[in-house]
Design a protein around this motif. Structure first.
Motif, PDB file in Angstrom:
ATOM      1  N   GLN A  43      -1.980  32.375  22.322  1.00  0.00           N
ATOM      2  CA  GLN A  43      -2.352  33.751  22.012  1.00  0.00           C
ATOM      3  C   GLN A  43      -3.855  33.972  21.915  1.00  0.00           C
ATOM      4  OE1 GLN A  43      -0.225  35.184  18.584  1.00  0.00           O
ATOM      5  NE2 GLN A  43       1.723  34.303  19.220  1.00  0.00           N
ATOM      6  N   GLY A  44      -4.640  32.913  22.027  1.00  0.00           N
ATOM      7  CA  GLY A  44      -6.083  33.056  21.887  1.00  0.00           C
ATOM      8  C   GLY A  44      -6.711  33.803  23.053  1.00  0.00           C
ATOM      9  N   GLU A  45      -7.865  34.371  22.800  1.00  0.00           N
ATOM     10  CA  GLU A  45      -8.593  35.111  23.826  1.00  0.00           C
ATOM     11  C   GLU A  45      -9.970  34.490  24.034  1.00  0.00           C
ATOM     12  OE1 GLU A  45      -8.790  39.136  22.568  1.00  0.00           O
ATOM     13  OE2 GLU A  45      -6.619  39.492  22.698  1.00  0.00           O
ATOM     14  N   GLY A  46     -10.542  34.750  25.180  1.00  0.00           N
ATOM     15  CA  GLY A  46     -11.876  34.238  25.487  1.00  0.00           C
ATOM     16  C   GLY A  46     -11.889  32.724  25.552  1.00  0.00           C
ATOM     17  N   GLN A  47     -12.796  32.146  24.796  1.00  0.00           N
ATOM     18  CA  GLN A  47     -12.915  30.695  24.801  1.00  0.00           C
ATOM     19  C   GLN A  47     -12.032  29.998  23.757  1.00  0.00           C
ATOM     20  OE1 GLN A  47     -17.072  29.770  24.291  1.00  0.00           O
ATOM     21  NE2 GLN A  47     -17.474  29.863  26.484  1.00  0.00           N
ATOM     22  N   ALA A  48     -11.273  30.797  22.998  1.00  0.00           N
ATOM     23  CA  ALA A  48     -10.433  30.213  21.947  1.00  0.00           C
ATOM     24  C   ALA A  48      -9.452  29.171  22.486  1.00  0.00           C
ATOM     25  CB  ALA A  48      -9.686  31.312  21.207  1.00  0.00           C
ATOM     26  N   PRO A  49      -8.758  29.429  23.604  1.00  0.00           N
ATOM     27  CA  PRO A  49      -7.856  28.392  24.118  1.00  0.00           C
ATOM     28  C   PRO A  49      -8.585  27.103  24.490  1.00  0.00           C
ATOM     29  CG  PRO A  49      -7.319  30.522  25.092  1.00  0.00           C
ATOM     30  CD  PRO A  49      -8.623  30.686  24.368  1.00  0.00           C
ATOM     31  N   TRP A  50      -9.805  27.229  25.026  1.00  0.00           N
ATOM     32  CA  TRP A  50     -10.562  26.046  25.414  1.00  0.00           C
ATOM     33  C   TRP A  50     -11.007  25.250  24.184  1.00  0.00           C
ATOM     34  CZ3 TRP A  50     -10.397  24.249  30.135  1.00  0.00           C
ATOM     35  CH2 TRP A  50     -10.115  25.133  31.179  1.00  0.00           C
ATOM     36  N   PHE A  51     -11.426  25.964  23.141  1.00  0.00           N
ATOM     37  CA  PHE A  51     -11.781  25.271  21.901  1.00  0.00           C
ATOM     38  C   PHE A  51     -10.551  24.600  21.284  1.00  0.00           C
ATOM     39  CE2 PHE A  51     -15.726  27.829  21.808  1.00  0.00           C
ATOM     40  CZ  PHE A  51     -16.622  26.830  21.457  1.00  0.00           C
ATOM     41  N   LEU A  53      -8.037  23.433  22.981  1.00  0.00           N
ATOM     42  CA  LEU A  53      -7.788  22.252  23.794  1.00  0.00           C
ATOM     43  C   LEU A  53      -8.737  21.112  23.417  1.00  0.00           C
ATOM     44  CD1 LEU A  53      -6.374  20.858  26.155  1.00  0.00           C
ATOM     45  CD2 LEU A  53      -8.050  21.910  27.696  1.00  0.00           C
ATOM     46  N   ALA A  54      -9.996  21.458  23.193  1.00  0.00           N
ATOM     47  CA  ALA A  54     -10.964  20.439  22.776  1.00  0.00           C
ATOM     48  C   ALA A  54     -10.578  19.836  21.433  1.00  0.00           C
ATOM     49  CB  ALA A  54     -12.359  21.047  22.705  1.00  0.00           C
ATOM     50  N   ALA A  55     -10.091  20.683  20.536  1.00  0.00           N
ATOM     51  CA  ALA A  55      -9.663  20.196  19.228  1.00  0.00           C
ATOM     52  C   ALA A  55      -8.484  19.229  19.359  1.00  0.00           C
ATOM     53  CB  ALA A  55      -9.291  21.358  18.320  1.00  0.00           C
ATOM     54  N   LEU A  56      -7.550  19.582  20.241  1.00  0.00           N
ATOM     55  CA  LEU A  56      -6.403  18.699  20.460  1.00  0.00           C
ATOM     56  C   LEU A  56      -6.840  17.356  21.040  1.00  0.00           C
ATOM     57  CD1 LEU A  56      -3.686  21.148  21.866  1.00  0.00           C
ATOM     58  CD2 LEU A  56      -3.604  19.905  19.699  1.00  0.00           C
ATOM     59  N   LEU A  57      -7.711  17.410  22.040  1.00  0.00           N
ATOM     60  CA  LEU A  57      -8.168  16.181  22.680  1.00  0.00           C
ATOM     61  C   LEU A  57      -8.914  15.270  21.708  1.00  0.00           C
ATOM     62  CD1 LEU A  57      -9.421  17.460  26.168  1.00  0.00           C
ATOM     63  CD2 LEU A  57      -7.479  15.952  25.721  1.00  0.00           C
ATOM     64  N   THR A  58      -9.637  15.900  20.775  1.00  0.00           N
ATOM     65  CA  THR A  58     -10.411  15.101  19.817  1.00  0.00           C
ATOM     66  C   THR A  58      -9.568  14.628  18.641  1.00  0.00           C
ATOM     67  OG1 THR A  58     -12.388  16.375  20.386  1.00  0.00           O
ATOM     68  CG2 THR A  58     -12.464  15.076  18.361  1.00  0.00           C
ATOM     69  N   ALA A  59      -8.806  15.541  18.055  1.00  0.00           N
ATOM     70  CA  ALA A  59      -8.119  15.233  16.799  1.00  0.00           C
ATOM     71  C   ALA A  59      -6.868  14.377  16.990  1.00  0.00           C
ATOM     72  CB  ALA A  59      -7.755  16.525  16.080  1.00  0.00           C
ATOM     73  N   VAL A  60      -6.076  14.681  18.005  1.00  0.00           N
ATOM     74  CA  VAL A  60      -4.805  13.954  18.160  1.00  0.00           C
ATOM     75  C   VAL A  60      -5.011  12.448  18.330  1.00  0.00           C
ATOM     76  CG1 VAL A  60      -2.791  13.639  19.648  1.00  0.00           C
ATOM     77  CG2 VAL A  60      -3.494  15.942  18.966  1.00  0.00           C
ATOM     78  N   PRO A  61      -5.899  11.996  19.241  1.00  0.00           N
ATOM     79  CA  PRO A  61      -6.096  10.541  19.344  1.00  0.00           C
ATOM     80  C   PRO A  61      -6.608   9.908  18.047  1.00  0.00           C
ATOM     81  CG  PRO A  61      -7.016  11.656  21.254  1.00  0.00           C
ATOM     82  CD  PRO A  61      -6.683  12.715  20.259  1.00  0.00           C
ATOM     83  N   VAL A 204     -14.790  15.612  22.642  1.00  0.00           N
ATOM     84  CA  VAL A 204     -16.151  15.843  22.138  1.00  0.00           C
ATOM     85  C   VAL A 204     -17.028  16.427  23.233  1.00  0.00           C
ATOM     86  CG1 VAL A 204     -18.215  14.711  21.242  1.00  0.00           C
ATOM     87  CG2 VAL A 204     -15.963  14.048  20.381  1.00  0.00           C
ATOM     88  N   VAL A 205     -16.920  15.891  24.449  1.00  0.00           N
ATOM     89  CA  VAL A 205     -17.714  16.412  25.572  1.00  0.00           C
ATOM     90  C   VAL A 205     -17.355  17.867  25.854  1.00  0.00           C
ATOM     91  CG1 VAL A 205     -18.114  16.208  28.054  1.00  0.00           C
ATOM     92  CG2 VAL A 205     -18.055  14.157  26.626  1.00  0.00           C
ATOM     93  N   LEU A 206     -16.070  18.186  25.789  1.00  0.00           N
ATOM     94  CA  LEU A 206     -15.651  19.563  26.018  1.00  0.00           C
ATOM     95  C   LEU A 206     -16.207  20.491  24.943  1.00  0.00           C
ATOM     96  CD1 LEU A 206     -14.067  21.592  27.658  1.00  0.00           C
ATOM     97  CD2 LEU A 206     -11.986  20.945  26.393  1.00  0.00           C
ATOM     98  N   PHE A 207     -16.216  20.038  23.697  1.00  0.00           N
ATOM     99  CA  PHE A 207     -16.818  20.818  22.610  1.00  0.00           C
ATOM    100  C   PHE A 207     -18.284  21.093  22.912  1.00  0.00           C
ATOM    101  CE2 PHE A 207     -13.527  19.955  19.242  1.00  0.00           C
ATOM    102  CZ  PHE A 207     -13.378  21.277  18.860  1.00  0.00           C
ATOM    103  N   VAL A 208     -19.016  20.088  23.341  1.00  0.00           N
ATOM    104  CA  VAL A 208     -20.447  20.237  23.622  1.00  0.00           C
ATOM    105  C   VAL A 208     -20.663  21.218  24.760  1.00  0.00           C
ATOM    106  CG1 VAL A 208     -22.511  19.033  24.419  1.00  0.00           C
ATOM    107  CG2 VAL A 208     -21.011  17.948  22.727  1.00  0.00           C
ATOM    108  N   VAL A 209     -19.850  21.116  25.798  1.00  0.00           N
ATOM    109  CA  VAL A 209     -19.983  22.020  26.964  1.00  0.00           C
ATOM    110  C   VAL A 209     -19.713  23.460  26.547  1.00  0.00           C
ATOM    111  CG1 VAL A 209     -19.026  22.626  29.193  1.00  0.00           C
ATOM    112  CG2 VAL A 209     -19.480  20.227  28.639  1.00  0.00           C
ATOM    113  N   LEU A 210     -18.638  23.669  25.770  1.00  0.00           N
ATOM    114  CA  LEU A 210     -18.288  25.018  25.331  1.00  0.00           C
ATOM    115  C   LEU A 210     -19.372  25.604  24.433  1.00  0.00           C
ATOM    116  CD1 LEU A 210     -14.493  24.502  24.524  1.00  0.00           C
ATOM    117  CD2 LEU A 210     -15.453  25.782  26.440  1.00  0.00           C
TER     118      LEU A 210
END
Length: 214
Positions: A43-51, A53-61, A204-210
């Motif tokens: 349901q997120g808008e703008g860059q919210a879905p990308w953030f 996704l970055a949170a999932l990639l970082t936190a889950v592992p 982390v890289v995705l967070f930095v890019v965003l």
């Protein structure tokens, strides 16, 4: 005529040591982040879905690494320690000692120390077990039961009651059964858990890019 080959000895499964509290905590944290990030992804808008996704990639592992991944696998020949970011394999003949102070650790024959993340030390559990041992009646040299001085003397001859200390006693027993350190012909190995490190680094890289593109 050749004689029949004798049947191979049965291979028994490894004995596994893990922290139940860490497993429960990990499952709850994964469920929580799945709900929060999943809502942002859908349901997120703008860059919210990308953030998200970055949170999932970082936190889950990282959650998996520190809660679900740690384990200790042992058999009569070797020990395999699965820590958050490394897996250590050592034959018992390469193990000098296994001990638990404020944390559980294994000392290899060369002096290298490895933490046992799967065997956390609870000082509260240790104190509770010590108090229970002190209150329990024990036989003295004449077969009489006494909860006082005899209990204090007996406490030095029995394994501690705390779960981590009992595990350490079992592991030390396997190491002592195998023989002197450095007496075997095989050596240990250490492998980095790239399956954990790579996705976390990507997040982390995705967070930095965003953050850079605003």
């Amino acid at each position: 005529m050749t004689s029949p080959t004798p049947p191979a000895e049965p291979q028994y499964a490894d004995r596994t040591y893990r922290s139940t509290a860490a497993l429960v905590c990990g499952v709850l944290l994964l469920a929580l982040i799945a709900v929060m990030a999943g809502d942002a992804l859908i349901q997120g808008e703008g860059q919210a879905p990308w953030f998200a996704l970055a949170a999932l990639l970082t936190a889950v592992p990282l959650i998996v690494a520190f809660t679900l991944r740690p384990a200790v696998f042992v058999n009569d020949e070797r020990i395999r320690i699965r820590n958050p970011f490394r897996t250590i394999r050592l034959p018992w003949t390469e193990v000098a000692d296994v001990r638990a102070g404020y944390s559980s650790e294994l000392i290899a024959a060369g002096g290298t120390k490895y933490q046992l993340w799967a065997v956390p030390v609870s000082l509260r559990d240790r104190k509770r077990a010590s108090r229970a041992a002190g209150r329990a009646p024990h036989k003295d040299a004449y077969g009489r039961f006494s909860p006082g001085a005899a209990a204090d003397a007996h406490r030095h001859t029995v394994p501690p009651g705390a779960a981590a200390d009992q595990t350490i006693v079992e592991l030390r027993g396997l190491a002592e059964k195998a023989g002197d350190p450095a007496g075997g012909t095989t050596t240990g190995s250490v492998r980095w858990a790239y399956e954990v490190i790579a996705p976390a680094a990507a997040g982390v890289v995705l967070f930095v890019v965003l953050a850079a593109i605003g």
